[in-house]
Design a protein around this motif. Structure first.
Motif, PDB file in Angstrom:
ATOM      1  N   UNK A   1       0.845  -1.165   0.147  1.00 37.16           N
ATOM      2  CA  UNK A   1      -0.092   0.071   0.060  1.00 37.16           C
ATOM      3  C   UNK A   1       0.824   1.313  -0.031  1.00 37.16           C
ATOM      4  N   UNK A   2       0.611   1.975  -0.992  1.00 34.33           N
ATOM      5  CA  UNK A   2       1.407   3.383  -1.101  1.00 34.33           C
ATOM      6  C   UNK A   2       0.799   4.337  -0.194  1.00 34.33           C
ATOM      7  N   UNK A   3       1.993   5.231   0.528  1.00 31.93           N
ATOM      8  CA  UNK A   3       1.635   5.845   1.593  1.00 31.93           C
ATOM      9  C   UNK A   3       2.161   7.327   1.229  1.00 31.93           C
ATOM     10  N   UNK A   4       1.333   8.470   1.485  1.00 34.67           N
ATOM     11  CA  UNK A   4       1.918   9.849   1.199  1.00 34.67           C
ATOM     12  C   UNK A   4       1.507  10.129  -0.120  1.00 34.67           C
ATOM     13  N   UNK A   5       1.526  11.402  -0.626  1.00 36.56           N
ATOM     14  CA  UNK A   5       1.058  11.677  -1.879  1.00 36.56           C
ATOM     15  C   UNK A   5       2.101  12.409  -2.729  1.00 36.56           C
TER      16      UNK A   5
END
Length: 193
Positions: A124-128
């Motif tokens: 799961x990618x975190x941050x933007x």
């Protein structure tokens, strides 16, 4: 690496990884997930090195993934040099998309691995903003088992590392598959695919 040298968790993750973090891999190289990428550290208290190197061959573009300078653990054969093609692990060839299947959210990608090859996991990618952090979850039951933190740091005897992967599992095929899937996740997000 002693626990006292372990950096603090990234500020955008507040929950600890389930279980003890006993394995660390520091990423060095140019930052390209598929070329000149080196993950060096400890797995089951043993020093390990994983390398990702990509070359253009007459028949196409290939990434070779090696373990401890001795063993080839996988190949990525890229379609048209930069598009997802196939992954070869041992005698098995499958589409690279099997390592980045749609996950539970639009920023998650799933793959199967584990002791029997049937367990489901999800990066799961975190941050933007790029570079992205990622967390690895086992899906049955759901628990966070790894964290990829792209915060650069200086390390004694290694030099500059651009990221740290911390994980609390031991299975060799799972770390292989998790590293392969993480490479593809980083490549897809880096290229904006």
């Amino acid at each position: 690496m002693p626990n006292s040298s372990r950096p603090a968790p990234p500020s955008n993750t507040t929950q600890p990884i389930e279980g003890a973090i006993i394995n660390e891999l520091y990423y060095t190289g140019q930052g390209d997930p598929r070329h000149k990428c080196v993950a060096i550290g400890y797995h089951r208290n043993e020093p390990v090195v994983y390398k990702f190197d990509t070359v253009d061959l007459p028949q196409g573009t290939r990434t070779t993934v090696t373990f401890n300078e001795q063993s080839v653990v996988a190949f990525f054969d890229w379609a048209l040099a930069t598009h997802l093609g196939s992954v070869i692990k041992g005698a098995e060839r499958e589409p690279m998309t099997s390592l980045v299947m749609p996950g539970s959210t639009e920023t998650a990608r799933m793959f199967s691995s584990g002791r029997d090859g049937e367990e489901k996991f999800e990066w799961r990618r975190i941050g933007d903003k790029h570079p992205y952090g990622y967390e690895l979850f086992s899906l049955d039951p759901e628990s966070r088992i790894a964290r990829y933190d792209p915060t650069p740091r200086e390390l004694p005897r290694i030099g500059r590392a651009y990221a740290l992967l911390e994980y609390g599992f031991h299975e060799d095929n799972l770390i292989r598959d998790a590293l392969l899937a993480l490479c593809l996740n980083r490549w897809i997000d880096w290229r904006g695919m």
